[in-house]
Design a protein around this motif. Structure first.
Motif, PDB file in Angstrom:
ATOM      1  N   TRP A   2     -33.753   0.819  63.371  1.00 42.72           N
ATOM      2  CA  TRP A   2     -34.246   2.160  63.065  1.00 42.72           C
ATOM      3  C   TRP A   2     -33.322   3.212  63.652  1.00 42.72           C
ATOM      4  CZ3 TRP A   2     -35.152   4.432  67.715  1.00 42.72           C
ATOM      5  CH2 TRP A   2     -35.705   3.677  68.749  1.00 42.72           C
ATOM      6  N   LYS A   3     -33.377   4.384  63.081  1.00 43.11           N
ATOM      7  CA  LYS A   3     -32.580   5.526  63.504  1.00 43.11           C
ATOM      8  C   LYS A   3     -33.450   6.758  63.346  1.00 43.11           C
ATOM      9  CE  LYS A   3     -28.611   8.299  61.923  1.00 43.11           C
ATOM     10  NZ  LYS A   3     -27.530   8.391  60.894  1.00 43.11           N
ATOM     11  N   VAL A   4     -33.660   7.492  64.431  1.00 46.06           N
ATOM     12  CA  VAL A   4     -34.564   8.647  64.379  1.00 46.06           C
ATOM     13  C   VAL A   4     -33.871   9.863  64.978  1.00 46.06           C
ATOM     14  CG1 VAL A   4     -36.671   7.270  64.446  1.00 46.06           C
ATOM     15  CG2 VAL A   4     -35.617   7.983  66.596  1.00 46.06           C
ATOM     16  N   PRO A   5     -34.189  11.056  64.467  1.00 45.69           N
ATOM     17  CA  PRO A   5     -33.606  12.277  65.037  1.00 45.69           C
ATOM     18  C   PRO A   5     -34.206  12.582  66.398  1.00 45.69           C
ATOM     19  CG  PRO A   5     -35.198  12.830  63.331  1.00 45.69           C
ATOM     20  CD  PRO A   5     -35.056  11.339  63.297  1.00 45.69           C
ATOM     21  N   VAL A   6     -33.416  13.229  67.237  1.00 48.53           N
ATOM     22  CA  VAL A   6     -33.866  13.641  68.566  1.00 48.53           C
ATOM     23  C   VAL A   6     -33.780  15.159  68.661  1.00 48.53           C
ATOM     24  CG1 VAL A   6     -33.430  13.514  71.048  1.00 48.53           C
ATOM     25  CG2 VAL A   6     -33.139  11.479  69.623  1.00 48.53           C
ATOM     26  N   LYS A   7     -34.872  15.767  69.010  1.00 49.04           N
ATOM     27  CA  LYS A   7     -34.944  17.224  69.122  1.00 49.04           C
ATOM     28  C   LYS A   7     -34.051  17.732  70.254  1.00 49.04           C
ATOM     29  CE  LYS A   7     -38.397  20.868  69.900  1.00 49.04           C
ATOM     30  NZ  LYS A   7     -39.846  21.140  70.114  1.00 49.04           N
ATOM     31  N   GLY A   8     -33.424  18.891  70.043  1.00 49.65           N
ATOM     32  CA  GLY A   8     -32.634  19.517  71.084  1.00 49.65           C
ATOM     33  C   GLY A   8     -31.340  18.779  71.353  1.00 49.65           C
ATOM     34  N   LEU A   9     -30.817  18.925  72.569  1.00 47.56           N
ATOM     35  CA  LEU A   9     -29.579  18.273  72.974  1.00 47.56           C
ATOM     36  C   LEU A   9     -29.735  17.763  74.401  1.00 47.56           C
ATOM     37  CD1 LEU A   9     -26.538  17.626  72.458  1.00 47.56           C
ATOM     38  CD2 LEU A   9     -26.028  19.823  73.557  1.00 47.56           C
ATOM     39  N   ILE A  30     -30.337   0.018  72.502  1.00 46.79           N
ATOM     40  CA  ILE A  30     -30.871   1.350  72.247  1.00 46.79           C
ATOM     41  C   ILE A  30     -29.787   2.357  72.605  1.00 46.79           C
ATOM     42  CG2 ILE A  30     -32.759   2.965  72.698  1.00 46.79           C
ATOM     43  CD1 ILE A  30     -33.629   0.292  71.457  1.00 46.79           C
ATOM     44  N   LEU A  31     -29.339   3.098  71.614  1.00 47.91           N
ATOM     45  CA  LEU A  31     -28.168   3.964  71.775  1.00 47.91           C
ATOM     46  C   LEU A  31     -28.508   5.397  71.371  1.00 47.91           C
ATOM     47  CD1 LEU A  31     -25.096   4.226  72.331  1.00 47.91           C
ATOM     48  CD2 LEU A  31     -24.721   3.633  69.920  1.00 47.91           C
ATOM     49  N   ARG A  32     -28.134   6.331  72.230  1.00 49.62           N
ATOM     50  CA  ARG A  32     -28.385   7.747  71.942  1.00 49.62           C
ATOM     51  C   ARG A  32     -27.074   8.462  71.626  1.00 49.62           C
ATOM     52  NH1 ARG A  32     -31.268  12.230  75.857  1.00 49.62           N
ATOM     53  NH2 ARG A  32     -31.424  13.862  74.266  1.00 49.62           N
ATOM     54  N   SER A  33     -27.086   9.237  70.540  1.00 48.38           N
ATOM     55  CA  SER A  33     -25.981  10.139  70.232  1.00 48.38           C
ATOM     56  C   SER A  33     -26.461  11.572  70.423  1.00 48.38           C
ATOM     57  CB  SER A  33     -25.476   9.914  68.800  1.00 48.38           C
ATOM     58  OG  SER A  33     -26.421  10.413  67.867  1.00 48.38           O
ATOM     59  N   ASP A  34     -25.635  12.527  70.018  1.00 51.25           N
ATOM     60  CA  ASP A  34     -26.037  13.922  70.206  1.00 51.25           C
ATOM     61  C   ASP A  34     -27.209  14.325  69.300  1.00 51.25           C
ATOM     62  OD1 ASP A  34     -24.317  13.567  68.032  1.00 51.25           O
ATOM     63  OD2 ASP A  34     -23.598  15.623  68.092  1.00 51.25           O
ATOM     64  N   LYS A  35     -27.472  13.570  68.218  1.00 52.48           N
ATOM     65  CA  LYS A  35     -28.520  13.956  67.288  1.00 52.48           C
ATOM     66  C   LYS A  35     -29.553  12.861  67.018  1.00 52.48           C
ATOM     67  CE  LYS A  35     -25.553  17.255  64.886  1.00 52.48           C
ATOM     68  NZ  LYS A  35     -24.891  17.622  63.601  1.00 52.48           N
ATOM     69  N   PHE A  36     -29.192  11.600  67.296  1.00 56.84           N
ATOM     70  CA  PHE A  36     -30.073  10.498  66.900  1.00 56.84           C
ATOM     71  C   PHE A  36     -30.263   9.493  68.031  1.00 56.84           C
ATOM     72  CE2 PHE A  36     -28.129  11.982  62.929  1.00 56.84           C
ATOM     73  CZ  PHE A  36     -29.262  12.171  62.139  1.00 56.84           C
ATOM     74  N   LEU A  37     -31.332   8.707  67.880  1.00 56.99           N
ATOM     75  CA  LEU A  37     -31.580   7.544  68.727  1.00 56.99           C
ATOM     76  C   LEU A  37     -31.592   6.322  67.802  1.00 56.99           C
ATOM     77  CD1 LEU A  37     -32.327   6.523  71.601  1.00 56.99           C
ATOM     78  CD2 LEU A  37     -34.713   6.674  70.894  1.00 56.99           C
ATOM     79  N   TYR A  38     -30.820   5.292  68.176  1.00 53.68           N
ATOM     80  CA  TYR A  38     -30.674   4.094  67.369  1.00 53.68           C
ATOM     81  C   TYR A  38     -31.270   2.888  68.077  1.00 53.68           C
ATOM     82  CZ  TYR A  38     -26.803   6.582  64.960  1.00 53.68           C
ATOM     83  OH  TYR A  38     -26.018   7.485  64.265  1.00 53.68           O
ATOM     84  N   ALA A  39     -31.863   1.999  67.291  1.00 51.50           N
ATOM     85  CA  ALA A  39     -32.162   0.641  67.747  1.00 51.50           C
ATOM     86  C   ALA A  39     -31.296  -0.289  66.902  1.00 51.50           C
ATOM     87  CB  ALA A  39     -33.620   0.301  67.591  1.00 51.50           C
ATOM     88  N   ILE A  40     -30.421  -1.049  67.548  1.00 53.27           N
ATOM     89  CA  ILE A  40     -29.452  -1.911  66.863  1.00 53.27           C
ATOM     90  C   ILE A  40     -29.729  -3.353  67.269  1.00 53.27           C
ATOM     91  CG2 ILE A  40     -26.990  -2.470  66.673  1.00 53.27           C
ATOM     92  CD1 ILE A  40     -26.501   0.567  67.332  1.00 53.27           C
ATOM     93  N   LYS A  41     -29.656  -4.254  66.286  1.00 53.69           N
ATOM     94  CA  LYS A  41     -30.000  -5.657  66.535  1.00 53.69           C
ATOM     95  C   LYS A  41     -28.961  -6.565  65.887  1.00 53.69           C
ATOM     96  CE  LYS A  41     -33.905  -8.846  65.984  1.00 53.69           C
ATOM     97  NZ  LYS A  41     -35.291  -8.974  65.544  1.00 53.69           N
TER      98      LYS A  41
END
Length: 423
Positions: A56-63, A412-423
């Motif tokens: 899954w990949k979801v947006p993260v509010k703010g910075l 579980i990886l965070r970028s500047d805009k998204f949070l990823y779950a990678i498997k």
């Protein structure tokens, strides 16, 4: 009799499985549950992209550049508005990425300025069963009940002139929450009661040493660790200019070493009886700013600069990323991409290899490999050993400064805009 034996075995097996599951499913601090950059997992992803192996990949509010922490089925992040007027917490479901809770914890009408490369939500939270603790430096510290998402306590009365914004992450140790607020004036470290938020002890850096320094040379952004040295529980805090070992229960300073000037970021390490600390930036003999890595025997008292330093290394030592030690070898990636492998006990060079890109995120050892993720989201996976062995390369879109979390079979990886779950 046999029935009782079977029942005991069932209970023991259940407890063992739960213990193993708990160890691999939780990621409680910056750089893992033991703050050592090691993930307690048996498998970890080797191949991914924006379209491959993303659960899954979801947006993260703010910075925010804070790293995710995980407990049970919850993933927690901090974030903030880019202008620093609002400060958020976000909780996601580990399996689905569903947003479980979001709240604005603090606000600021006239927030301090920060460095252009920093964010207002850079300190990483810490988490335990039933509680998550979040920190935004001068802007506030809080505890949240993870069962009902209610705020347990808040602190907004711990001042700090950060100058470049907050970055020191939290450390939870027994009944204490350790916070570092080391800015340009009266830098200090404090232990709070994790249940109430009240101050247990506070240690201000010695005025006779720090007041003569220029304000810019007093600030630091490091995250401490706690070690046991000869039966003493020591908080290792590599501040600007010098490193302090405190009695974690009282705040008393047990020993110090002096190394230089400014902006320590990289977290200390503890391995095979030695403490490893990073000096931050040093300016000497008209050289470009550089950083030194120290190995210290932590059993001394007083000023141990001349007596307990076992080795020092200064060739392309990272200022921001924290090294990781695996089987007696230290792996560190310089902010500009040079990976250096040292013998952790002697400081002797084993090998060097340059990776592409710039690095803020610290390397993590997981399932037999070391993961190096640069600012552009490109990850180089390396096999530890006496030679450089590249296993794979992967990437995601966006900017990555957070440390990834490894739980179960997921990254579980965070970028500047998204949070990823990678498997």
């Amino acid at each position: 009799m046999k029935t009782k034996i079977y029942l005991v075995l069932i209970v023991f097996t259940s407890q063992f499985i739960f213990s193993c599951s708990s160890e691999t499913q939780n990621w409680t601090h910056f750089r893992g549950s033991n703050s050592d950059g090691h993930a307690a997992v048996e498998v970890a992803p080797l191949r991914w992209s924006e379209t491959e192996n993303v659960v899954w990949k979801v947006p993260v509010k703010g910075l925010g550049w804070s790293s995710p922490v995980v407990y049970g089925n919850q993933v927690w992040l901090t974030s903030a508005e880019k202008d620093g007027h609002e400060y958020y917490t976000l909780c996601f479901d580990l399996e689905s990425g569903k947003l479980l809770d979001e709240k604005t914890l603090f606000t600021a009408e006239n927030p301090q300025r920060i460095h252009g490369t920093n964010s207002y939500a850079t300190p990483t939270p810490c988490i335990e069963e039933g509680r998550v603790y979040v920190h935004y430096g001068n802007f506030g510290t809080a505890c949240i009940n993870t069962d009902n998402f209610e705020v347990v306590w808040k602190r907004e009365d711990m001042p700090c002139d950060h100058m470049q914004g907050p970055a020191s992450s939290l450390l939870l140790y027994k009944d204490k929450l350790i916070v570092h607020l080391e800015g340009t004036k009266d830098p200090y470290v404090a232990a709070l009661d994790k249940n109430t938020g009240e101050t247990i002890w506070k240690s201000v850096r010695p005025k006779e040493i720090y007041d003569p320094l220029e304000p810019v040379y007093r600030k630091s952004y490091q995250t401490p660790i706690v070690i046991n040295a000869n039966g003493k529980e020591l908080l290792i805090s590599n501040s600007a200019y010098m490193c302090f070992a405190h009695d974690v229960n009282t705040g008393e300073v047990i020993w110090t070493i002096e190394y230089g000037y400014d902006s320590t970021v990289s977290q200390p390490l503890f391995y095979n009886g030695l403490v490893y600390v990073n000096s931050g930036w040093i300016f000497l003999d008209n050289r470009e700013r550089f950083t030194q890595q120290y190995a210290i025997d932590p059993t001394g008292t007083g000023d141990v600069t001349k007596t307990h330093v076992k080795w020092m290394y200064e060739d392309e030592v990272p200022q921001i990323p924290t090294p990781v030690i695996v089987d007696g070898l230290m792996y560190m990636v310089h902010d500009r991409g040079m990976v250096t492998c040292l013998d952790a006990m002697t400081g002797k060079l084993v090998w060097k290899e340059e990776l592409k890109g710039n690095f803020n995120s610290s390397p993590i050892y997981a399932a037999g490999n070391i993961y190096f993720i640069n600012v552009k989201g490109e990850c180089t996976i390396v096999k530890p050993g006496n030679t450089f062995q590249k296993v794979a390369e992967n990437d995601v879109d966006g900017t990555v400064k957070a440390v990834p979390a490894f739980v179960g079979d997921k990254l579980i990886l965070r970028s500047d805009k998204f949070l990823y779950a990678i498997k």
